[in-house]
Write an enzyme that holds these catalytic residues in place. Sequence first.
Site, PDB file in Angstrom:
ATOM      1  N   LYS A 108      -0.544   4.416   7.951  1.00 15.13           N
ATOM      2  CA  LYS A 108      -0.705   3.053   7.635  1.00 15.13           C
ATOM      3  C   LYS A 108       0.294   2.073   8.623  1.00 15.13           C
ATOM      4  O   LYS A 108       0.016   0.874   8.527  1.00 15.13           O
ATOM      5  CB  LYS A 108      -0.490   2.410   6.179  1.00 15.13           C
ATOM      6  CG  LYS A 108      -1.519   3.575   5.377  1.00 15.13           C
ATOM      7  CD  LYS A 108      -1.357   3.175   3.988  1.00 15.13           C
ATOM      8  CE  LYS A 108      -2.009   4.099   2.880  1.00 15.13           C
ATOM      9  NZ  LYS A 108      -3.493   3.508   3.159  1.00 15.13           N
TER      10      LYS A 108
ATOM     11  N   LYS B 125       1.025  -1.073   0.192  1.00 14.32           N
ATOM     12  CA  LYS B 125       0.000  -0.098  -0.063  1.00 14.32           C
ATOM     13  C   LYS B 125       0.864   1.163   0.100  1.00 14.32           C
ATOM     14  O   LYS B 125       2.153   1.120   0.196  1.00 14.32           O
ATOM     15  CB  LYS B 125      -0.890  -0.055   1.331  1.00 14.32           C
ATOM     16  CG  LYS B 125       0.030  -0.085   2.485  1.00 14.32           C
ATOM     17  CD  LYS B 125      -1.007  -0.431   3.758  1.00 14.32           C
ATOM     18  CE  LYS B 125      -1.818  -1.651   3.892  1.00 14.32           C
ATOM     19  NZ  LYS B 125      -3.408  -1.312   3.707  1.00 14.32           N
TER      20      LYS B 125
END
Length: 843
Positions: free
Chosen positions: A575, A569
């Site tokens: 994240k 990602k």
Amino acid sequence: MSRPLSDYEKRKQISVRGLAGVENVSDLKKNFNRHLHFTLVKDRNVATPRDYYFALAHTVRDHLVGRWIRTQQYYYEKDPKRIYYLSLEFYMGRTLQNTMVNLGLQNACDEATYQLGLDMEELQEIEEDAGLGNGGLGRLAACFLDSMASLGLAAYGYGIRYEFGIFNQKISGGWQVEEADDWLRYGNPWEKARPEYMIPVHFYGRVDHGPDGTKWIDTQVILALPYDTPIPGYRNNTVNTMRLWSARAPNEFNLKDFNVGGYIQAVLDRNLAENISRVLYPNDNFFEGKELRLKQEYFVVAATLQDIIRRFKSSKFGSRDPVRTSFEAFPDKVAIQLNDTHPSLAIPELMRVLVDTEKLDWDKAWDITVRTCAYTNHTVLPEALERWPVHLLETLLPRHLEIIYEINQRFLDRVNAMYPGDLDRLRRMSLVEEGSIKRINMAHLCIVGSHVINGVARIHSDILKKTVFKDFYELEPHKFQNKTNGITPRRWLVLCNPGLAEVIAERIGEEYISDLDHLKKLLAFVDDEGFIRDVAKIKQENKLKFAAYLEEEYKVKINPNSLFDVQVKRIHEYKRQLLNCLHVITLYNRIKKEPNQYFVPRTVMIGGKAAPGYHMAKMIIKLVTAIGDVINNDPVIGDRLKMIFLENYRVSLAEKVVPAADLSEQISTAGTEASGTGNMKFMLNGALTIGTMDGANVEMAEEAGEENFFIFGMRVEDVEEMDRKGYCAKDYYDRIPELRQVIDQLSSGFFSPKQPELFKDIVNMLMNNDRFKVFADYEAYIKCQENVSALYRNTKEWTKKVIKNIATSGKFSSDRTITQYAREIWGVEPTRHKIPAPDDPRE
Ligand code: D6G
């Protein structure tokens, strides 16, 4: 370990790839040779692999043409409500295989290329990704186009034909280096330029409030040249259009009064005007208030609205009645979906056209605008929210700024009537933010100017109502909806994981491909030894294939029997790739401490691009590679632990790595990831998830059953509580010896012996300034990873959970998402009804 089947062997067995009729195959071969000759102007003595790719692409494209023309003709005749998906990003990836899948041509094309002595996979690898997106938001738009066509909706994607998509990422000395993505260099066989539909777009100038109405004058004109790409539905003969605009300088550009030198300069300056569609801004979840970006946003909106209105006026409905009354029907014939605030200028632009050009009165125009537009919010991170400085709008789009002020005035009057004297509320809800730089809050504009606002997962939509847009929810609660994201099962299962698609089809038939809820039927096979074996075997084959790919492309050797632990990602602090890094170092330290203990072997793979201006994200990439350099070369570790950075993660790499993953890392701080869609791809492809209760993870765990999910860490409420009390990283550092050891190693240069100070920014951030509270979830994460390893030792129990996950992933089809948008926002009904196929057998 058995040798993986060759692709041809595999495909011969497979029914989900469509039937290979004999006539079909010989026609395909004939057409391939015809294109090689007439289109590529080559013979087989001189043809390159790329020529073969193009000949095949044109051969497959021929099968789209008749369906495309017919579909558009059908829309013209039936005049259904049109759905317009406006997006600054369409992250399409490759098109060849997707077209073959959706047209049911895959087996026939495999057979034809085989008979021609060509390697299908090699040809497919030649195609450039259409990388016109950054990450989730852009890929969502691409999945939605597939689902809208597959559900028979009269839908269009409208965006920008960037000459350069998302940069190619090279890793050099462990650092990210960006390379321009010249994806159009060899030509794009999937697009058709439509110069006959070229449209003028105006910038700058001034506003004249004359006696015969308001005029925007003395503007600079740039032309928008449309390029159409066909979007085939899954085996329903529907082919929709994605129309991307390219900027062209008009021929008279800058050529008013020139001498010879002025003429040359004027021609050279055309490039400046055409820069509008030159390059995609490479930020994910980050607002960079550059004028060129604002130009892009208005460019797509202005060209698209003119096109929409032209099509509306030429439709039966629009042309029968006088203009004034026919616009009454506009919201019944047109739905405009705004993919984030990026195309939010559609709201003032539609107002400008209706009021200034079409001469509707304000209230009528406003009613039409609000009933036509709907807005999807994709993030709550403050740094991602678009807030354009007024001074930029004032020069570039003076009339739009006036209209925004008028919208704001009328809106605040309404708020004031509801909450008299609540000045703080007025300030909070205003579209205009005062401060050293006056700005327009584009999310506020979208909420006020739309009839529906949606978040992209249940938890995210709840957060919108409870926090970021609380005041707006109180004012107009009926406007707020949720539409949990989804992915297309065509690309993300049939295309990328044919082995799994086939063993599923063997058990439950093929209906699941267009109705993913049918996967539920697999629950009957959770204890079926044969199915468990098949699913485990396919996973092993996919892992072997990916390992072979890594060895071939990057010369890295990995242990295909290890647990493939994958986090792919965009690189972002929220994240928490850093949490993953802390785990890897912890495992390393544990093996070093007790080298004779048994450890479940793991290959940890992290991949993703960092925005070029995002320093911390770039440091994280360097850290991953630095950890890899130490761990991967430590003889004590052997192949029990590896850390690999997957270079240049993009759609086509996702198609390779997702089917090979055992474990999917979805570990954002609760409340920060709006939905995620990578999480869904892994679930559908037989990986188990380790994740926080964030985004769509919450609903995935609910569907699969929490006992089949590795959930850890703080919930949103815990994070909020911690924000109230204050988060102190040092407390965790002092209390948890293994964490302290890891951080001390980072500080002391254990992973950067030549530059001991290298990771001091990361350590500093984690210890003193961590918005995303990495340490607070460290212990829970490590513990949860121990459970992962323990389960992985029991292949059968692991695979049963995998099957339960696959069987319950049906909700995360973008067909379900789009069905809900259609019914609950756009007021149209999906259908699997087939448009009749064209007569020409080639088509
Ligand atoms: C696509 C397909 C083509 C059609 C054209 C224009 O290129 O067959 O004629 O779109 O469609 P409208 O813009 O008139 O709807």
